[in-house]
Write a protein that holds these residues in place. Structure first.
Motif: not given
Length: 324
Positions: A171, A137, A130, A169
């Protein structure tokens, strides 16, 4: 510290079959259930059906995540599948899951063979991806079915390990949540202290040889000597001290291990979280499941600094600090 990264979207799945200590007592009246129970702190475990694999459990955890947080599979940029009990040596389970979950063909799909430290170390991989702006994500999917490698007469492992899966997740967002600097550890000298021989190309692939072996005392000694050192390094790498941490979430190894670690490090027990009694040791899934349960029980609230640390099979370790 990586600001604006969040892992608050976590779901998990547990098999329908629950195995209690009372059931084991009926099956094995000669076993000292109470003695083992006192050390492990585990009263029940979840056991996958014979035709239910880690891939199946992982699929269900993903479905739960998508439903709970109203996510679409096509929105996922990367899928990391963490398991030491994959369906096949090849192909990768992550590739199979990409098709089963109807994800985009443009995603990164990657299998990671790690157990107790698997979630933390995979979080480091995902966080780096990321930060590199390669993705926005990453779905970190842990799934384990250790029960398939445990001998039915194994008095120790049968009362510890539980099958499960978790989907998390990671993100980017505009919140105050963040992921801290990571610290790692590895000592391959302990590789044979927790092993399934006969499970790969090096050994004769006879099914009757594929049984889990764990040298509990050796792993305990390693844990008590190395986890405190890694924890201190994690605090130093993030410019914090013990008092700055609101909650400690360790790999859910056993009650004995967690109690001894807290005593040696000097952590107040009310600042740790454990769900061992009802969930058992779910290997790579244990930390994300514990984070989810702690949040649901309001023992983890937004703004809290949480130190997570995985340790075990390999030997392998990983740790970081999350601002929830």
């Amino acid at each position: 510290m990586s600001k604006g990264l969040s892992i608050r979207k976590i779901s998990y799945y547990l098999p329908k079959n629950v195995q209690t200590n009372d059931q084991l007592r009926s099956l094995h009246p000669d076993w000292d259930i109470e003695k083992v129970q006192e050390k492990t702190g585990i009263f029940q475990r979840y056991i996958a059906n014979k035709d239910e694999t880690s891939l199946d459990l992982g699929f269900m955890a993903c479905k739960n995540l998508f439903k709970e947080f109203d996510l679409k599979p096509q929105e996922i940029d990367a899928l990391l599948f963490i398991s030491q009990t994959p369906d096949y040596a090849l192909p990768p389970s992550s590739c199979i899951l990409q098709e089963k979950l109807c994800m985009s063909n443009d995603i990164l799909a990657l299998d990671i063979n790690l157990g107790c430290s698997g979630f933390v170390n995979s979080l480091a991989v995902a966080s780096s991806l990321l930060q590199s702006k390669a993705i926005n994500n990453c779905l970190i999917l842990c799934a384990e079915t250790y029960s398939k490698f445990i001998n039915k007469n194994d008095r120790t492992n049968k009362m510890i390990f539980s099958d499960a899966s978790s989907a998390c997740l990671l993100e980017k967002n505009n919140s105050s949540s963040s992921i801290g600097n990571f610290t790692f550890g590895c000592d391959g000298k302990g590789a044979k202290e927790l092993i399934v021989e006969g499970s790969g190309a090096r050994d004769n692939l006879e099914r009757n040889k594929q049984e889990l072996f764990m040298n509990g005392p050796a792993i305990l000694l390693f844990t008590l000597s190395q986890v405190p050192i890694l924890l201190e390094k994690t605090l130093n790498n993030n410019g914090l001290n013990l008092k700055d941490i609101d909650l400690f979430v360790f790999h859910q190894a056993s009650k004995l291990v967690l109690d001894l670690l807290c005593e040696k490090i000097g952590i107040e027990k009310h600042k740790t979280y454990s769900n061992l009694d009802k969930k058992g040791n779910t290997v790579s899934c244990s930390i994300p499941i514990a984070l989810k349960d702690a949040f649901l029980e309001k023992k983890l609230i937004p703004g809290n600094k949480v130190l997570i640390i995985g340790f075990g099979v390999g030997y392998s370790l990983g740790s970081t600090i999350i601002r929830w």
